[in-house]
Write a protein that holds these residues in place. Structure first.
Motif, PDB file in Angstrom:
ATOM      1  N   ARG A 151      14.614 -16.266  30.626  1.00 36.80           N
ATOM      2  CA  ARG A 151      15.821 -15.429  30.540  1.00 36.80           C
ATOM      3  C   ARG A 151      15.450 -13.975  30.244  1.00 36.80           C
ATOM      4  NH1 ARG A 151      17.602 -19.729  27.286  1.00 36.80           N
ATOM      5  NH2 ARG A 151      18.681 -21.252  28.548  1.00 36.80           N
ATOM      6  N   ARG A 152      14.468 -13.761  29.363  1.00 36.86           N
ATOM      7  CA  ARG A 152      14.010 -12.398  29.062  1.00 36.86           C
ATOM      8  C   ARG A 152      13.385 -11.759  30.291  1.00 36.86           C
ATOM      9  NH1 ARG A 152      12.696 -14.708  24.133  1.00 36.86           N
ATOM     10  NH2 ARG A 152      10.545 -15.103  24.730  1.00 36.86           N
ATOM     11  N   ILE A 153      12.569 -12.534  31.018  1.00 39.70           N
ATOM     12  CA  ILE A 153      11.937 -12.034  32.239  1.00 39.70           C
ATOM     13  C   ILE A 153      13.006 -11.683  33.271  1.00 39.70           C
ATOM     14  CG2 ILE A 153      10.482 -12.699  34.202  1.00 39.70           C
ATOM     15  CD1 ILE A 153       8.855 -14.416  32.150  1.00 39.70           C
ATOM     16  N   GLU A 154      13.997 -12.571  33.414  1.00 40.36           N
ATOM     17  CA  GLU A 154      15.079 -12.324  34.367  1.00 40.36           C
ATOM     18  C   GLU A 154      15.814 -11.028  34.025  1.00 40.36           C
ATOM     19  OE1 GLU A 154      19.057 -14.537  36.111  1.00 40.36           O
ATOM     20  OE2 GLU A 154      18.508 -14.816  34.002  1.00 40.36           O
ATOM     21  N   ALA A 155      16.131 -10.822  32.763  1.00 38.75           N
ATOM     22  CA  ALA A 155      16.850  -9.611  32.353  1.00 38.75           C
ATOM     23  C   ALA A 155      16.021  -8.362  32.627  1.00 38.75           C
ATOM     24  CB  ALA A 155      17.216  -9.696  30.874  1.00 38.75           C
ATOM     25  N   ALA A 156      14.737  -8.404  32.303  1.00 35.47           N
ATOM     26  CA  ALA A 156      13.872  -7.249  32.526  1.00 35.47           C
ATOM     27  C   ALA A 156      13.748  -6.943  34.010  1.00 35.47           C
ATOM     28  CB  ALA A 156      12.497  -7.501  31.915  1.00 35.47           C
ATOM     29  N   LEU A 157      13.530  -7.968  34.822  1.00 34.55           N
ATOM     30  CA  LEU A 157      13.411  -7.748  36.270  1.00 34.55           C
ATOM     31  C   LEU A 157      14.717  -7.277  36.880  1.00 34.55           C
ATOM     32  CD1 LEU A 157      11.132 -10.724  37.347  1.00 34.55           C
ATOM     33  CD2 LEU A 157      10.574  -8.288  37.419  1.00 34.55           C
ATOM     34  N   SER A 158      15.821  -7.825  36.417  1.00 35.00           N
ATOM     35  CA  SER A 158      17.125  -7.399  36.917  1.00 35.00           C
ATOM     36  C   SER A 158      17.352  -5.918  36.639  1.00 35.00           C
ATOM     37  CB  SER A 158      18.225  -8.242  36.268  1.00 35.00           C
ATOM     38  OG  SER A 158      19.484  -7.835  36.726  1.00 35.00           O
ATOM     39  N   THR A 159      17.023  -5.486  35.431  1.00 34.31           N
ATOM     40  CA  THR A 159      17.160  -4.069  35.078  1.00 34.31           C
ATOM     41  C   THR A 159      16.275  -3.205  35.961  1.00 34.31           C
ATOM     42  OG1 THR A 159      17.708  -4.616  32.802  1.00 34.31           O
ATOM     43  CG2 THR A 159      16.851  -2.400  33.198  1.00 34.31           C
ATOM     44  N   LEU A 160      15.026  -3.619  36.133  1.00 29.64           N
ATOM     45  CA  LEU A 160      14.093  -2.831  36.940  1.00 29.64           C
ATOM     46  C   LEU A 160      14.503  -2.786  38.408  1.00 29.64           C
ATOM     47  CD1 LEU A 160      10.751  -3.938  35.279  1.00 29.64           C
ATOM     48  CD2 LEU A 160      11.766  -1.635  35.225  1.00 29.64           C
ATOM     49  N   VAL A 161      14.966  -3.888  38.945  1.00 32.87           N
ATOM     50  CA  VAL A 161      15.435  -3.902  40.342  1.00 32.87           C
ATOM     51  C   VAL A 161      16.635  -2.967  40.487  1.00 32.87           C
ATOM     52  CG1 VAL A 161      16.546  -5.334  42.118  1.00 32.87           C
ATOM     53  CG2 VAL A 161      14.493  -6.159  40.943  1.00 32.87           C
ATOM     54  N   GLY A 162      17.547  -3.002  39.525  1.00 34.27           N
ATOM     55  CA  GLY A 162      18.696  -2.097  39.546  1.00 34.27           C
ATOM     56  C   GLY A 162      18.269  -0.644  39.501  1.00 34.27           C
ATOM     57  N   GLU A 163      17.274  -0.354  38.662  1.00 33.06           N
ATOM     58  CA  GLU A 163      16.759   1.014  38.583  1.00 33.06           C
ATOM     59  C   GLU A 163      16.094   1.423  39.888  1.00 33.06           C
ATOM     60  OE1 GLU A 163      14.265   1.315  35.117  1.00 33.06           O
ATOM     61  OE2 GLU A 163      15.937   0.866  33.764  1.00 33.06           O
ATOM     62  N   CYS A 164      15.410   0.494  40.529  1.00 32.54           N
ATOM     63  CA  CYS A 164      14.773   0.802  41.823  1.00 32.54           C
ATOM     64  C   CYS A 164      15.827   1.120  42.885  1.00 32.54           C
ATOM     65  CB  CYS A 164      13.907  -0.365  42.287  1.00 32.54           C
ATOM     66  SG  CYS A 164      12.348  -0.516  41.406  1.00 32.54           S
ATOM     67  N   HIS A 165      16.928   0.360  42.889  1.00 30.63           N
ATOM     68  CA  HIS A 165      17.985   0.604  43.880  1.00 30.63           C
ATOM     69  C   HIS A 165      18.688   1.930  43.614  1.00 30.63           C
ATOM     70  CE1 HIS A 165      17.524  -3.098  46.009  1.00 30.63           C
ATOM     71  NE2 HIS A 165      17.778  -3.849  44.946  1.00 30.63           N
ATOM     72  N   ALA A 166      18.741   2.346  42.364  1.00 31.01           N
ATOM     73  CA  ALA A 166      19.379   3.617  42.017  1.00 31.01           C
ATOM     74  C   ALA A 166      18.417   4.785  42.195  1.00 31.01           C
ATOM     75  CB  ALA A 166      19.880   3.571  40.569  1.00 31.01           C
ATOM     76  N   HIS A 167      17.162   4.485  42.383  1.00 30.25           N
ATOM     77  CA  HIS A 167      16.100   5.489  42.494  1.00 30.25           C
ATOM     78  C   HIS A 167      16.271   6.305  43.770  1.00 30.25           C
ATOM     79  CE1 HIS A 167      12.031   6.373  44.145  1.00 30.25           C
ATOM     80  NE2 HIS A 167      11.860   6.874  42.929  1.00 30.25           N
ATOM     81  N   GLN A 168      16.187   7.614  43.634  1.00 27.38           N
ATOM     82  CA  GLN A 168      16.286   8.492  44.802  1.00 27.38           C
ATOM     83  C   GLN A 168      15.285   9.625  44.663  1.00 27.38           C
ATOM     84  OE1 GLN A 168      20.323   9.825  45.212  1.00 27.38           O
ATOM     85  NE2 GLN A 168      21.089   7.789  45.662  1.00 27.38           N
ATOM     86  N   GLY A 169      14.919  10.196  45.782  1.00 25.97           N
ATOM     87  CA  GLY A 169      14.037  11.352  45.760  1.00 25.97           C
ATOM     88  C   GLY A 169      12.573  10.961  45.624  1.00 25.97           C
ATOM     89  N   ASN A 170      11.792  11.921  45.156  1.00 25.64           N
ATOM     90  CA  ASN A 170      10.348  11.734  45.055  1.00 25.64           C
ATOM     91  C   ASN A 170       9.901  11.327  43.647  1.00 25.64           C
ATOM     92  OD1 ASN A 170       9.917  12.376  47.732  1.00 25.64           O
ATOM     93  ND2 ASN A 170       9.799  14.558  47.327  1.00 25.64           N
ATOM     94  N   VAL A 171      10.815  10.772  42.870  1.00 28.71           N
ATOM     95  CA  VAL A 171      10.498  10.317  41.522  1.00 28.71           C
ATOM     96  C   VAL A 171       9.732   9.003  41.641  1.00 28.71           C
ATOM     97  CG1 VAL A 171      11.490   9.722  39.287  1.00 28.71           C
ATOM     98  CG2 VAL A 171      12.658  11.357  40.781  1.00 28.71           C
ATOM     99  N   SER A 172       8.808   8.760  40.712  1.00 32.37           N
ATOM    100  CA  SER A 172       8.035   7.520  40.804  1.00 32.37           C
ATOM    101  C   SER A 172       8.941   6.293  40.669  1.00 32.37           C
ATOM    102  CB  SER A 172       6.937   7.493  39.742  1.00 32.37           C
ATOM    103  OG  SER A 172       7.511   7.371  38.463  1.00 32.37           O
ATOM    104  N   CYS A 173       8.515   5.224  41.259  1.00 30.89           N
ATOM    105  CA  CYS A 173       9.279   3.966  41.252  1.00 30.89           C
ATOM    106  C   CYS A 173       9.398   3.455  39.824  1.00 30.89           C
ATOM    107  CB  CYS A 173       8.570   2.935  42.121  1.00 30.89           C
ATOM    108  SG  CYS A 173       9.278   1.282  42.036  1.00 30.89           S
ATOM    109  N   PRO A 174      10.605   3.184  39.337  1.00 33.07           N
ATOM    110  CA  PRO A 174      10.787   2.689  37.969  1.00 33.07           C
ATOM    111  C   PRO A 174      10.048   1.378  37.695  1.00 33.07           C
ATOM    112  CG  PRO A 174      12.884   3.319  38.932  1.00 33.07           C
ATOM    113  CD  PRO A 174      11.871   3.383  40.022  1.00 33.07           C
ATOM    114  N   LEU A 175       9.998   0.498  38.675  1.00 31.76           N
ATOM    115  CA  LEU A 175       9.305  -0.781  38.490  1.00 31.76           C
ATOM    116  C   LEU A 175       7.812  -0.562  38.301  1.00 31.76           C
ATOM    117  CD1 LEU A 175       9.202  -3.891  38.519  1.00 31.76           C
ATOM    118  CD2 LEU A 175       8.941  -3.753  40.988  1.00 31.76           C
TER     119      LEU A 175
END
Length: 126
Positions: free
Chosen positions: A96-120
């Motif tokens: 469950r902890r892994i799922e929550a962390a990955l879900s957050t990171l995937v969400g951050e990746c989808h919100a990621h724009q521009g030349n900023v480094s990948c949140p994941l």
């Protein structure tokens, strides 16, 4: 095909039990099945071992359960099962902890724009 366990070859016995010949030999090596001249043991016992493995019991734990199988040691079997249950619950908590962390990171990746480094990737470098 003759399914009398007393007349089966190890190959036929393994096939009837739904396992490989190597599995039968490994169980014999671990003391979970007898190593007879012939027959190769009880098909019900092989199925017991496979069912216990599906529940997450180790081969050592299965050996302990087999020693308790006369039905008069239910409390001891329950203790082994309770330990397995605690382990499963701990693994579920970790998942469950892994799922929550990955879900957050995937969400951050989808919100990621521009030349900023990948949140994941950035999170994995920490």
């Amino acid at each position: 095909m003759n399914t009398d366990p007393d007349s089966l070859t190890i190959g036929a016995f393994a096939k009837a039990a739904g396992v490989n010949v190597e599995t039968i030999r490994f169980y014999q090596l671990k003391g979970l099945l007898p190593t007879p001249d012939r027959p190769y043991g009880s098909m019900a016992r092989v199925k017991f071992v496979k069912a216990a493995q599906r529940l997450g019991f180790s081969l050592d734990e299965i050996g302990q359960l087999l020693k308790l199988e006369d039905g008069t040691h239910c409390s001891e079997a329950a203790e082994l099962a309770a330990l397995r249950l605690d382990d499963v619950r701990a693994k579920l908590s970790d998942l469950r902890r892994i799922e929550a962390a990955l879900s957050t990171l995937v969400g951050e990746c989808h919100a990621h724009q521009g030349n900023v480094s990948c949140p994941l990737i950035a999170a994995l470098h920490c």
